[in-house]
Design a protein around this motif. Structure first.
Motif, mmCIF file in Angstrom:
data_model
loop_
_atom_site.group_PDB
_atom_site.id
_atom_site.type_symbol
_atom_site.label_atom_id
_atom_site.label_comp_id
_atom_site.label_asym_id
_atom_site.label_seq_id
_atom_site.Cartn_x
_atom_site.Cartn_y
_atom_site.Cartn_z
ATOM 1 N N GLU A 1 10.480 -9.783 15.583
ATOM 2 C CA GLU A 1 9.156 -9.541 14.954
ATOM 3 C C GLU A 1 8.645 -9.783 13.617
ATOM 4 O O GLU A 1 7.461 -9.705 13.293
ATOM 5 N N THR A 2 9.730 -10.414 12.871
ATOM 6 C CA THR A 2 9.195 -10.525 11.460
ATOM 7 C C THR A 2 7.883 -11.118 11.296
ATOM 8 O O THR A 2 7.019 -10.644 10.628
ATOM 9 N N LEU A 3 7.897 -12.400 11.667
ATOM 10 C CA LEU A 3 6.804 -13.155 11.625
ATOM 11 C C LEU A 3 5.344 -12.497 11.758
ATOM 12 O O LEU A 3 4.404 -12.625 11.303
ATOM 13 N N ASP A 4 5.363 -12.029 13.056
ATOM 14 C CA ASP A 4 4.462 -11.333 13.478
ATOM 15 C C ASP A 4 3.664 -10.026 12.649
ATOM 16 O O ASP A 4 2.677 -9.750 12.599
ATOM 17 N N VAL A 5 4.764 -9.323 12.350
ATOM 18 C CA VAL A 5 4.634 -8.112 11.458
ATOM 19 C C VAL A 5 3.993 -8.537 10.139
ATOM 20 O O VAL A 5 2.992 -8.072 9.761
ATOM 21 N N ILE A 6 4.533 -9.540 9.591
ATOM 22 C CA ILE A 6 4.138 -10.062 8.212
ATOM 23 C C ILE A 6 2.627 -10.675 8.434
ATOM 24 O O ILE A 6 1.525 -10.465 7.525
ATOM 25 N N SER A 7 2.406 -11.551 9.437
ATOM 26 C CA SER A 7 1.021 -11.837 9.627
ATOM 27 C C SER A 7 -0.102 -10.755 9.718
ATOM 28 O O SER A 7 -1.289 -10.831 9.551
ATOM 29 N N ALA A 8 0.471 -9.641 10.639
ATOM 30 C CA ALA A 8 -0.516 -8.606 10.885
ATOM 31 C C ALA A 8 -1.015 -7.877 9.464
ATOM 32 O O ALA A 8 -1.965 -7.614 9.254
ATOM 33 N N GLN A 9 0.208 -7.783 8.764
ATOM 34 C CA GLN A 9 0.008 -7.117 7.469
ATOM 35 C C GLN A 9 -0.828 -7.913 6.438
ATOM 36 O O GLN A 9 -1.676 -7.425 5.936
ATOM 37 N N LEU A 10 -0.638 -9.079 6.388
ATOM 38 C CA LEU A 10 -1.650 -10.072 5.743
ATOM 39 C C LEU A 10 -2.880 -9.967 6.050
ATOM 40 O O LEU A 10 -3.872 -9.870 5.156
ATOM 41 N N ALA A 11 -3.013 -10.027 7.528
ATOM 42 C CA ALA A 11 -4.731 -10.015 7.944
ATOM 43 C C ALA A 11 -5.334 -8.724 7.455
ATOM 44 O O ALA A 11 -6.416 -8.554 7.348
ATOM 45 N N GLY A 12 -4.545 -7.540 7.516
ATOM 46 C CA GLY A 12 -5.173 -6.405 7.485
ATOM 47 C C GLY A 12 -5.196 -5.732 6.292
ATOM 48 O O GLY A 12 -6.135 -4.788 5.854
ATOM 49 N N SER A 13 -4.206 -6.120 5.383
ATOM 50 C CA SER A 13 -4.079 -5.408 4.140
ATOM 51 C C SER A 13 -5.071 -6.041 2.931
ATOM 52 O O SER A 13 -5.070 -5.684 1.835
ATOM 53 N N GLN B 1 -5.952 1.131 4.575
ATOM 54 C CA GLN B 1 -6.023 1.887 3.485
ATOM 55 C C GLN B 1 -5.552 0.923 2.351
ATOM 56 O O GLN B 1 -6.163 0.987 1.157
ATOM 57 N N VAL B 2 -4.614 -0.040 2.498
ATOM 58 C CA VAL B 2 -4.181 -0.882 1.393
ATOM 59 C C VAL B 2 -5.379 -1.846 1.145
ATOM 60 O O VAL B 2 -5.667 -2.004 -0.310
ATOM 61 N N ALA B 3 -5.993 -2.396 2.004
ATOM 62 C CA ALA B 3 -7.166 -3.137 1.786
ATOM 63 C C ALA B 3 -8.440 -2.492 0.906
ATOM 64 O O ALA B 3 -8.717 -2.961 0.111
ATOM 65 N N ALA B 4 -8.524 -1.104 1.335
ATOM 66 C CA ALA B 4 -9.588 -0.249 0.617
ATOM 67 C C ALA B 4 -9.357 -0.243 -0.948
ATOM 68 O O ALA B 4 -9.900 -0.354 -1.769
ATOM 69 N N LYS B 5 -7.972 -0.105 -1.003
ATOM 70 C CA LYS B 5 -7.444 0.207 -2.336
ATOM 71 C C LYS B 5 -7.485 -1.099 -3.078
ATOM 72 O O LYS B 5 -7.691 -1.184 -4.345
ATOM 73 N N SER B 6 -7.214 -2.281 -2.558
ATOM 74 C CA SER B 6 -7.418 -3.499 -3.249
ATOM 75 C C SER B 6 -8.627 -3.718 -3.516
ATOM 76 O O SER B 6 -8.819 -4.338 -4.753
ATOM 77 N N LEU B 7 -9.639 -3.302 -2.640
ATOM 78 C CA LEU B 7 -11.151 -3.503 -3.269
ATOM 79 C C LEU B 7 -11.383 -2.987 -4.609
ATOM 80 O O LEU B 7 -12.262 -3.229 -5.371
ATOM 81 N N ALA B 8 -10.905 -1.568 -4.464
ATOM 82 C CA ALA B 8 -11.111 -0.881 -5.745
ATOM 83 C C ALA B 8 -10.347 -1.575 -6.799
ATOM 84 O O ALA B 8 -10.984 -1.430 -8.026
#
Length: 247
Positions: free
Chosen positions: A136-148, A106-113
């Motif tokens: 888990e910090t680095l894994d969480v940040i990596s996933a959020q960067l990739a998905g958002s 959803q964040v990625a979709a909003k960013s496109l808008a």
């Protein structure tokens, strides 16, 4: 092109028209150069603040819908923010992710808008206290960067803000080593994925205040801050801006 230094204030659900005098006080003491300044007030103040701040600092929204218009009561479109005078919009803040169950998609979709409207997306990432304690910090940040962050992100239309959830408004701040570790990871991932990822501005947010600003801004890959409570008063936000300008 080097990353732009940005001091961004997030007023959250605070402020009425009477609070706009803080913009006048802030603008009167802004450094003439050294960094950009952005305030993101509630949507009710975007138009009035943008008129008041014209030529002095940028104004942004705190969220936008992925759709351009339609039956979405209570939401606001990126185009409406731009029409009101906004140049930026905060997306994926932890309070949106927590209170409204926003997903990376959803964040990625909003960013496109935001991109399609010509707004700069300030995309937020950050781990919870439980995730930090579990290592888990680095894994969480990596996933959020990739998905958002959607394809089409550039240094001109995207700013990334790292806000550890456990530090927002709590008075707790990660160590410089912890901040540096996450910002180094973000720079590496962005540089690997985007042609100008090395030039994207990376902000730190989470209990930034005048007393710790200079130390935070001396941390590698920290190009500015996303500031909450301390941005509400010119007397608090001004010294943070000055510290960034001098960094």
């Amino acid at each position: 092109m080097a990353p732009r230094k940005l001091a961004a204030g997030n007023w959250k659900m605070n402020g009425t028209f009477a609070a706009l005098d803080q913009i006048d006080r802030l603008a009167a003491d802004l450094p003439t150069s050294g960094c950009d300044v952005l305030i993101c007030p509630p949507a009710t103040l975007v138009h009035a603040m943008s008129a008041r701040a014209a030529g002095k600092l940028a104004v942004g929204g705190q969220d936008c819908h992925a759709k351009t218009s339609g039956a979405h009561t209570g939401d606001i479109a990126a185009e409406q923010l731009k029409d009101a005078g906004a140049t930026h919009v905060i997306l994926g803040h932890s309070e949106r992710r927590t209170d409204h169950a926003e997903t990376d998609a959803q964040v990625a979709a909003k960013s496109l808008a935001a991109y399609e409207t010509g707004l700069v997306a300030v995309i937020c990432v950050g781990e919870t206290e439980a995730q930090r304690d579990a290592g888990e910090t680095l894994d969480v940040i990596s996933a959020q960067l990739a998905g958002s962050i959607p394809e089409g992100a550039t240094a001109a239309n995207t700013v990334i803000a790292y806000e550890p959830v456990w530090a927002i408004g709590t008075g707790r701040t990660p160590t410089n080593e912890q901040i540096a570790e996450v910002h180094a990871l973000m720079r590496e991932r962005l540089s690997a994925r985007f042609p100008d990822g090395a030039d994207m501005s990376l902000l730190y947010g989470g209990s930034v205040k005048p007393s710790n600003a200079a130390e935070i801004f001396a941390t590698p890959h920290v190009n500015g801050a996303l500031v909450g409570g301390a941005s509400l008063k010119a007397a608090d936000f001004g010294p943070i801006i000055t510290a960034l300008s001098a960094a």
